[in-house]
Design a protein around this motif. Structure first.
Motif, short mmCIF file in Angstrom:
data_model
loop_
_atom_site.label_atom_id
_atom_site.label_comp_id
_atom_site.label_asym_id
_atom_site.label_seq_id
_atom_site.Cartn_x
_atom_site.Cartn_y
_atom_site.Cartn_z
N THR A 1 0.83 -1.20 0.00
CA THR A 1 0.00 0.00 0.00
C THR A 1 0.86 1.25 0.00
O THR A 1 1.95 1.28 0.57
N LYS A 2 0.36 2.28 -0.66
CA LYS A 2 1.04 3.58 -0.71
C LYS A 2 0.67 4.39 0.53
O LYS A 2 -0.47 4.32 0.98
N PRO A 3 1.59 5.21 1.04
CA PRO A 3 3.01 5.30 0.66
C PRO A 3 3.79 4.10 1.21
O PRO A 3 3.36 3.47 2.18
N PHE A 4 4.92 3.81 0.59
CA PHE A 4 5.73 2.67 1.02
C PHE A 4 7.20 3.05 0.99
O PHE A 4 7.60 4.03 0.35
N ASP A 5 7.99 2.26 1.67
CA ASP A 5 9.43 2.46 1.68
C ASP A 5 10.04 1.68 0.53
O ASP A 5 9.72 0.51 0.34
N LEU A 6 10.89 2.35 -0.24
CA LEU A 6 11.47 1.69 -1.41
C LEU A 6 12.24 0.43 -1.02
O LEU A 6 12.23 -0.56 -1.74
#
Length: 231
Positions: free
Chosen positions: A100-105
């Motif tokens: 799900t957004k936002p996410f950690d790259l």
């Protein structure tokens, strides 16, 4: 590894692509469903990162077509919707993972590596062959216990060769798996990268050239390999 990013937010798509490149993962971008289906029809991808809310055929429809094609390409779905019902419907469509957004790259990279490891058959997290130890999660390579510093492209090429477990990989396949769609099919980048990689790994040369066919990891280096490039 080569990934297709299907995302209609250009800044996010480019940020994902640039982040994956830093992890030695080649990536192409499609900003809508039609572009995604076109790229999928002409290229072979190890994974698809698929936003569900895109113009044209929806992300859900693209997922259906990937599954129906029988390619076995794993799908990681991206969405701002985080309800369990939304996730359930994505998995029912054939998604292999969900973010799900936002996410950690960094989390995205770890999930992609895990999906790639499970693709087709269970691969060990750390791959070892002929004294080489390749850790795709840490992006580290050791030869006979010695750390070998590689560029991102050298690592990407070595990862494809190691995954072949001694089998021959053609230059065309290396270009397709370790470079993105902007790569010139007539370039000598593969030969140059393999040559530099061979030197980084040191003697005895562990990457053998099979004339007219491609390259392979030599499981018994120094015992009469096929011909090598002699740059």
């Amino acid at each position: 590894m080569r990934v297709l990013i299907v995302e209609d937010e250009p800044y996010l798509a480019e940020a994902i692509r640039d982040g994956l490149r830093l992890e030695a993962i080649a990536a192409d971008i499609a900003s809508d469903g039609d572009s995604a289906l076109e790229l999928l029809s002409v290229n072979s991808y190890d994974l698809a990162v698929l936003d569900r809310d895109i113009p044209g055929p929806s992300g859900d429809e693209v997922a259906r077509r990937i599954v129906a094609s029988g390619s076995g390409t794993p799908i990681l779905m991206l969405t701002a919707a985080d309800r369990i019902d939304d996730k359930a419907s994505g998995f029912e469509l054939g998604a292999d993972d969900y973010l799900t957004k936002p996410f950690d790259l960094r989390e995205l990279v770890l999930r992609l590596r895990a999906l790639d490891r499970r693709r087709g058959y269970a691969r060990p997290p750390v791959r070892e062959i002929a004294g080489l130890r390749l850790d795709p999660f840490r992006r580290e390579v050791f030869r006979d216990g010695r750390h070998v510093a590689l560029t991102r492209k050298q690592f990407a090429v070595l990862e494809v060769l190691v995954a072949a477990e001694g089998g021959v990989v053609s230059a065309e396949e290396l270009l397709e798996r370790a470079w993105d769609e902007n790569a010139n099919p007539f370039t000598n980048a593969v030969r140059i990268t393999v040559s530099a990689l061979r030197k980084r790994l040191g003697e005895p040369w562990i990457i053998a050239t099979v004339p007219g066919v491609g390259y392979r990891i030599d499981t018994a280096p120094g015992t009469g390999r096929e011909g090598e490039d002699r740059e």
